[in-house]
Design an enzyme around this catalytic site. Structure first.
Site, mmCIF file in Angstrom:
data_model
loop_
_atom_site.group_PDB
_atom_site.id
_atom_site.type_symbol
_atom_site.label_atom_id
_atom_site.label_comp_id
_atom_site.label_asym_id
_atom_site.label_seq_id
_atom_site.Cartn_x
_atom_site.Cartn_y
_atom_site.Cartn_z
ATOM 1 N N HIS A 63 19.405 60.353 69.562
ATOM 2 C CA HIS A 63 19.704 61.786 69.455
ATOM 3 C C HIS A 63 19.947 62.399 70.834
ATOM 4 O O HIS A 63 20.857 63.206 71.016
ATOM 5 C CB HIS A 63 18.559 62.516 68.746
ATOM 6 C CG HIS A 63 18.685 62.534 67.260
ATOM 7 N ND1 HIS A 63 18.410 61.448 66.474
ATOM 8 C CD2 HIS A 63 19.077 63.514 66.412
ATOM 9 C CE1 HIS A 63 18.611 61.757 65.211
ATOM 10 N NE2 HIS A 63 19.019 63.010 65.150
ATOM 11 N N LYS A 117 10.028 61.733 57.919
ATOM 12 C CA LYS A 117 8.729 62.092 57.361
ATOM 13 C C LYS A 117 8.095 63.126 58.270
ATOM 14 O O LYS A 117 8.351 63.159 59.467
ATOM 15 C CB LYS A 117 7.833 60.865 57.211
ATOM 16 C CG LYS A 117 7.441 60.209 58.521
ATOM 17 C CD LYS A 117 6.514 59.037 58.293
ATOM 18 C CE LYS A 117 6.106 58.441 59.641
ATOM 19 N NZ LYS A 117 5.219 57.298 59.505
#
Length: 184
Positions: free
Chosen positions: A37, A102
């Protein structure tokens, strides 16, 4: 409600999903963790092309284990999503519609989801071997030097997910807490 969705999917489809819905996701998704990212944002800041078209795409926050003989991919369970919170709003603004991971997300991510129409799915933590069985093909498409954190293109079939935060900001983690409090 349960949905069968083919990825990539657009924002109109994302807006149909509500927190708590379950989804069997099939099609093409991409993997990326925090190191990948960071590099994607660096490319954007340098006005360079991303290694894949982000529009309508779903990114799975995972660093899969090496595959054993006879496996397509090794264990592929989700990583903690908060690690991507600094980067996700920029990618959502550019067209990303789905995130899989998550754990909780920050307000900047949720606000971007509401503004642009994205959805956050929860994958089953601690069940990486089960998730890997849903991966039918994969290939590294960018940053191979990052190893497990390289960007991979995955073809998945009936990937089991739950909508944690929908494009309206409804958050299953908060809804669940409130429902529990009513019971005690």
């Amino acid at each position: 409600m349960h949905y069968n969705i083919i990825a990539p999917f657009n924002r109109d489809e994302a807006r149909k999903l509500k927190a708590g819905d379950t989804v069997s996701l099939s099609g093409i998704i991409y993997t990326a963790r925090d190191a990948a990212h960071k590099r994607l944002i660096e490319l954007i800041n340098q006005n360079k092309e991303l290694p894949f078209d982000i529009k309508n795409q779903t990114i799975y926050y995972v660093g899969p284990c090496p595959a054993k003989d006879g496996e397509v991919i090794g264990s592929a369970g989700p990583t903690s999503s908060y690690r991507m919170d600094a980067y996700a709003p920029t990618l959502i603004k550019l067209g990303q519609t789905g995130m899989i991971g998550k754990g909780i997300r920050n307000e900047a991510v949720i606000n971007a989801m509401k503004e642009f129409g994205a959805v956050y799915f929860g994958a089953i933590g601690g069940a990486g071997a089960l998730m890997a069985e849903c991966v039918k093909k994969h290939e590294v498409i960018a940053f191979p030097e990052l190893g497990a954190e390289s960007i991979r293109k995955l073809e998945v079939e009936a990937f089991p997910l739950t909508v944690i935060i929908d494009s309206y900001g409804n958050n299953l983690y908060e809804i669940g807490k409130n429902e529990y409090r009513k019971c005690i």
